[in-house]
Design an enzyme around this catalytic site. Structure first.
Site, PDB file in Angstrom:
ATOM      1  N   GLU A  41     -14.735  69.602  93.073  1.00 39.57           N
ATOM      2  CA  GLU A  41     -13.420  70.294  92.457  1.00 39.57           C
ATOM      3  C   GLU A  41     -12.351  70.355  93.505  1.00 39.57           C
ATOM      4  O   GLU A  41     -12.523  70.242  94.665  1.00 39.57           O
ATOM      5  CB  GLU A  41     -13.837  71.256  91.794  1.00 39.57           C
TER       6      GLU A  41
ATOM      7  N   HIS B 121     -10.255  66.336  89.036  1.00 41.60           N
ATOM      8  CA  HIS B 121     -11.545  66.309  89.984  1.00 41.60           C
ATOM      9  C   HIS B 121     -11.685  64.958  89.548  1.00 41.60           C
ATOM     10  O   HIS B 121     -11.845  64.208  88.235  1.00 41.60           O
ATOM     11  CB  HIS B 121     -13.011  67.598  89.673  1.00 41.60           C
TER      12      HIS B 121
END
Ligand code: GLP
Length: 254
Positions: A140, A135
């Protein structure tokens, strides 16, 4: 993409050299939190105190913020960047900005942040770390490569990774406001730092893997000006490490 492989102790100096160039021009700085940039901030503070490096003409934007934490919470990223950097230099505090993690209208908070970055004329140089799962900021795996600043949820791995900053994993906020990958791609120069063996897999994927939402940091491959500075441990899984060293050594003096 430039890949610089340096001894751990020299990663911060290499990063500070790039950022110093922008600071001297009164640039808009993009600041990252996490433990990786801390030595770079220490080096910039040293240059401020010992070499007269002035941030007075600069402004700064943070990448992300925990949702629900007020700015004065010690683990808010706003408080963190004050502690690690901005309270030690001569930047105008009013010009250090972060997403408002306390606005219950998180859609408005995200849109306002995009607006403030745009009004500042964009970010000239953006410092980045990388999560063990690839990330960047708090984008994410699975984040759209075109994403903008928004509320999003943390991956369980990130909650585990960041628990060290809180009393327990239960205290880590589950939601965050983060610049999107599309937002980050608009910065003029991306400088990503990674140190230590826990980052080796993410570094391999972001530098040599496909550009994919599964590894958000791989967006650096889409940017015309990206510099990745890693230590030997973080570079350990790179197939082309020798080539990057060759390029680094034969780079023209600027
Ligand atoms: C955090 C931050 C990122 C940071 C990353 C790695 O969750 N949101 O901006 O790059 O995780 O942190 P560290 O440098 O502590 O490994």
């Amino acid at each position: 993409m430039d890949v610089l492989i340096r001894p751990t102790a020299e990663v911060a100096r290499a990063a500070a050299d790039i950022i110093t160039h922008y600071i001297q021009q009164g640039a808009t700085l993009g600041l990252a939190t996490g433990s990786t940039p801390t030595p770079t901030y220490r080096e910039l503070i040293r240059r401020h105190h010992e070499e007269g490096l002035s941030f007075a003409a600069c402004r700064a934007f943070l990448l992300d913020e925990y949702y629900g934490l007020p700015r004065d919470h010690e683990q808010s990223y706003y408080a963190t960047i004050r502690r690690e950097l901005t309270s030690h230099i001569d930047i105008d505090d009013a010009l250090v900005d972060s997403p408002d993690g306390t606005n219950s209208d998180y859609v408005a908070a995200a849109a306002d942040y995009e607006e403030r970055i745009a009004q500042a004329g964009g970010i000239d140089v953006q410092l980045l770390g990388v999560g063990t799962n690839g990330h960047v900021a708090f984008n994410e795996p699975g984040s759209s490569l075109a994403s903008r600043t928004r509320l999003t949820s943390l991956h369980p791995q990130t909650v585990t990774d960041n628990a060290r900053f809180f009393d327990s994993a239960d205290d880590v906020p589950r939601h965050v406001l983060t610049q999107g990958l599309g937002t980050i791609l608009e910065a003029g120069h991306l400088v990503l730092l990674a140190t230590g063996s826990t980052k080796a897999d993410a570094v391999r994927r972001l530098v040599e893997g496909p550009v994919t939402a599964s590894c958000p940091a791989s967006i650096l491959q889409l940017h015309p000006r990206a510099t990745v500075i890693v230590d030997e441990e973080a570079a350990a899984q790179l197939d082309n490490a020798e080539y990057y060293r060759f390029l680094d050594e034969s780079a023209p003096e600027l």
